[in-house]
Design an enzyme around this catalytic site. Structure first.
Site, PDB file in Angstrom:
ATOM      1  N   HIS A   1       0.839  -1.210   0.000  1.00 43.58           N
ATOM      2  CA  HIS A   1       0.000   0.000   0.000  1.00 43.58           C
ATOM      3  C   HIS A   1       0.867   1.250   0.000  1.00 43.58           C
ATOM      4  O   HIS A   1       0.646   2.179   0.776  1.00 43.58           O
ATOM      5  CB  HIS A   1      -0.934   0.013   1.216  1.00 43.58           C
ATOM      6  N   CYS A   2       1.823   1.299  -0.870  1.00 37.68           N
ATOM      7  CA  CYS A   2       2.798   2.386  -0.938  1.00 37.68           C
ATOM      8  C   CYS A   2       2.709   3.040  -2.309  1.00 37.68           C
ATOM      9  O   CYS A   2       2.336   2.396  -3.293  1.00 37.68           O
ATOM     10  CB  CYS A   2       4.199   1.799  -0.720  1.00 37.68           C
TER      11      CYS A   2
END
Length: 183
Positions: A62-63
């Site tokens: 989730h970057c």
């Protein structure tokens, strides 16, 4: 101990440090059994990849840099037949990893088509960092964020560190990989 014995041990130690590793030999920091992502299986990096150049990456699903999985997969496909091994290590050190390995594996394997080895989440920074990442940091620096990349030669020495901003398809990354594979 006698002076002669101490001198001999010092000389043997110096030779061992300066001699390149032969296939089948591996530095202790790579001689680790690490759990594969969303699996009960472990993989020992030395047993699987001794004597091969490695691209080791700390990842998060989730970057903003997560799309680099596509570029890493392309690098892997482009250079695997020449010996390059790409290894991804999920980590939540920067609070951007999914809490569940099923979701992490979906992001890697389904969303981005990753076929290189991915490992279950580990710590990559600080005192509680996995020994692998402590050793990488000692040779260069510890990850400052997700998707830091360590290019490691066949002897286990980091030859180049790339931060998150350097994409897998960058000319600098490809040049470093090609130069490593040429030796």
């Amino acid at each position: 101990m006698s002076y002669q014995l101490i001198s001999t041990l010092t000389l043997v130690s110096m030779l061992a440090i300066s001699m390149p590793l032969k296939a089948g030999q591996c530095p202790e920091y790579l001689n680790q059994h690490i759990q594969k992502l969303h699996s009960a299986k472990t993989l020992n990096i030395c047993e699987a990849y001794a004597g091969k150049p490695l691209l080791i990456v700390n990842t998060a699903s989730h970057c903003g840099f997560t799309p680099q999985f596509s570029g890493l997969e392309k690098l892997y496909k482009q250079y695997k037949d020449k010996g390059l091994v790409v290894l991804g290590f999920a980590s939540n050190d920067f609070n951007q990893e999914a809490k569940d390995e099923q979701e992490i594996s979906n992001v890697c394997f389904i969303n981005y088509g990753v076929t290189f080895d991915m490992f279950a989440p580990i710590k990559v920074t600080g005192e509680s960092a996995h020994p692998l990442f402590k050793a990488l940091a000692a040779q260069t620096r510890e990850p400052a964020w997700n998707f830091n990349k360590y290019l490691v030669n066949a002897d286990g020495k980091v030859v180049q560190y790339f931060d998150s901003q350097v994409t897998p398809n960058s000319p600098a990354m490809k040049q470093a990989i090609e130069q490593l594979l040429a030796h």
